[in-house]
Motif scaffolding. Sequence first.
Motif, mmCIF file in Angstrom:
data_model
loop_
_atom_site.group_PDB
_atom_site.id
_atom_site.type_symbol
_atom_site.label_atom_id
_atom_site.label_comp_id
_atom_site.label_asym_id
_atom_site.label_seq_id
_atom_site.Cartn_x
_atom_site.Cartn_y
_atom_site.Cartn_z
ATOM 1 N N VAL A 233 -75.744 -45.677 -42.625
ATOM 2 C CA VAL A 233 -75.858 -47.347 -42.483
ATOM 3 C C VAL A 233 -77.309 -47.384 -42.789
ATOM 4 C CG1 VAL A 233 -76.228 -49.041 -40.877
ATOM 5 C CG2 VAL A 233 -74.400 -47.364 -40.532
ATOM 6 N N SER A 234 -77.838 -48.340 -43.798
ATOM 7 C CA SER A 234 -79.166 -48.595 -44.132
ATOM 8 C C SER A 234 -79.922 -49.164 -43.256
ATOM 9 C CB SER A 234 -79.325 -49.529 -45.601
ATOM 10 O OG SER A 234 -78.563 -48.821 -46.574
ATOM 11 N N ALA A 235 -81.370 -48.822 -43.172
ATOM 12 C CA ALA A 235 -82.154 -49.655 -41.956
ATOM 13 C C ALA A 235 -82.709 -50.770 -42.809
ATOM 14 C CB ALA A 235 -83.371 -48.799 -41.474
ATOM 15 N N LYS A 236 -83.163 -51.790 -42.090
ATOM 16 C CA LYS A 236 -83.707 -52.961 -42.470
ATOM 17 C C LYS A 236 -85.265 -52.338 -42.837
ATOM 18 C CE LYS A 236 -81.539 -56.605 -40.193
ATOM 19 N NZ LYS A 236 -80.650 -57.188 -41.179
ATOM 20 N N PRO A 237 -85.834 -52.866 -44.054
ATOM 21 C CA PRO A 237 -87.172 -52.177 -44.348
ATOM 22 C C PRO A 237 -88.294 -53.002 -43.397
ATOM 23 C CG PRO A 237 -86.435 -54.133 -45.711
ATOM 24 C CD PRO A 237 -85.241 -53.702 -45.037
ATOM 25 N N GLU A 238 -89.187 -52.252 -43.388
ATOM 26 C CA GLU A 238 -90.629 -52.624 -42.586
ATOM 27 C C GLU A 238 -91.382 -52.932 -43.764
ATOM 28 O OE1 GLU A 238 -91.570 -50.073 -39.285
ATOM 29 O OE2 GLU A 238 -89.332 -49.757 -38.632
ATOM 30 N N ARG A 239 -92.414 -54.069 -43.398
ATOM 31 C CA ARG A 239 -93.279 -54.439 -44.273
ATOM 32 C C ARG A 239 -94.622 -54.354 -43.777
ATOM 33 N NH1 ARG A 239 -94.911 -60.173 -47.012
ATOM 34 N NH2 ARG A 239 -96.754 -59.409 -48.324
ATOM 35 N N ASN B 178 -84.383 -45.421 -43.907
ATOM 36 C CA ASN B 178 -83.111 -44.706 -44.228
ATOM 37 C C ASN B 178 -82.470 -45.778 -45.003
ATOM 38 O OD1 ASN B 178 -81.109 -42.798 -44.004
ATOM 39 N ND2 ASN B 178 -79.667 -44.342 -43.034
ATOM 40 N N ARG B 179 -82.130 -45.399 -46.186
ATOM 41 C CA ARG B 179 -81.647 -46.526 -47.132
ATOM 42 C C ARG B 179 -80.352 -45.425 -48.038
ATOM 43 N NH1 ARG B 179 -81.684 -47.559 -52.540
ATOM 44 N NH2 ARG B 179 -83.267 -46.147 -52.917
ATOM 45 N N CYS B 180 -79.140 -45.857 -47.741
ATOM 46 C CA CYS B 180 -78.034 -45.269 -48.515
ATOM 47 C C CYS B 180 -77.844 -45.810 -49.915
ATOM 48 C CB CYS B 180 -76.713 -45.869 -47.627
ATOM 49 S SG CYS B 180 -76.900 -45.707 -45.727
ATOM 50 N N ASP B 181 -78.064 -44.667 -50.925
ATOM 51 C CA ASP B 181 -77.705 -44.753 -52.400
ATOM 52 C C ASP B 181 -76.867 -43.967 -52.727
ATOM 53 O OD1 ASP B 181 -79.516 -42.597 -52.749
ATOM 54 O OD2 ASP B 181 -80.725 -43.992 -53.981
ATOM 55 N N PRO C 127 -78.277 -40.412 -47.893
ATOM 56 C CA PRO C 127 -79.332 -41.165 -47.130
ATOM 57 C C PRO C 127 -80.780 -40.717 -47.559
ATOM 58 C CG PRO C 127 -78.233 -39.525 -45.622
ATOM 59 C CD PRO C 127 -77.425 -39.462 -46.845
ATOM 60 N N VAL C 128 -81.650 -41.723 -47.871
ATOM 61 C CA VAL C 128 -82.910 -41.425 -48.457
ATOM 62 C C VAL C 128 -83.733 -42.456 -47.699
ATOM 63 C CG1 VAL C 128 -84.065 -41.949 -50.635
ATOM 64 C CG2 VAL C 128 -81.802 -41.379 -50.621
ATOM 65 N N SER C 129 -85.119 -41.749 -47.668
ATOM 66 C CA SER C 129 -86.335 -42.614 -47.197
ATOM 67 C C SER C 129 -87.032 -43.321 -48.460
ATOM 68 C CB SER C 129 -87.217 -41.653 -46.602
ATOM 69 O OG SER C 129 -88.578 -42.129 -46.167
ATOM 70 N N THR C 130 -87.265 -44.566 -48.411
ATOM 71 C CA THR C 130 -87.807 -45.147 -49.488
ATOM 72 C C THR C 130 -89.153 -45.846 -49.105
ATOM 73 O OG1 THR C 130 -85.595 -45.290 -50.509
ATOM 74 C CG2 THR C 130 -87.468 -46.839 -51.362
#
Length: 99
Positions: A24-30, A39-42, A46-49
Motif C-alpha cells: 500500500v503506497s504511503a501519501k507523500p510528505e512535502r 513507501n511507494r508501490c511500483d 515497495p520503494v522509498s522515493t
Amino acid sequence: MTRCVDPTVAMKATFSSPSVGNCVSAKPERSDNKYTFANRCDYMGPVSTVITVHSDESYTELNELSVGNLPRKELVVAHRVGDCQDDTQNSGGSSVLAH
C-alpha cells in the motif's frame, strides 16, 4: 537517454501509485522542494522515493529498494532541453534528458 515526455503526466503517475498486492503506497510528505514517499508501490516492489524539485525545468528522483541483502538504488536526473518535435509522441510536451 533523451526522450519526449509530459512531466505533469509523469508526476501524476508517481503521485497516484496504486496499491499492488499487499503493498500500500504511503501519501507523500512535502518539505520545501522535496516530496518523500516512505513507501511507494511500483514494478520493483515497495520503494522509498524522494523527488527533489530544483526548478521549473529540473528535478531528481531517488528510488531505494531493500529486498533481503540486495539493496538497490535508482537515480533519475531530469532537466528540460527543449520542445518536442511534431513527429515524437507528445507534441507540445517537454523533452527531458534523464540518466
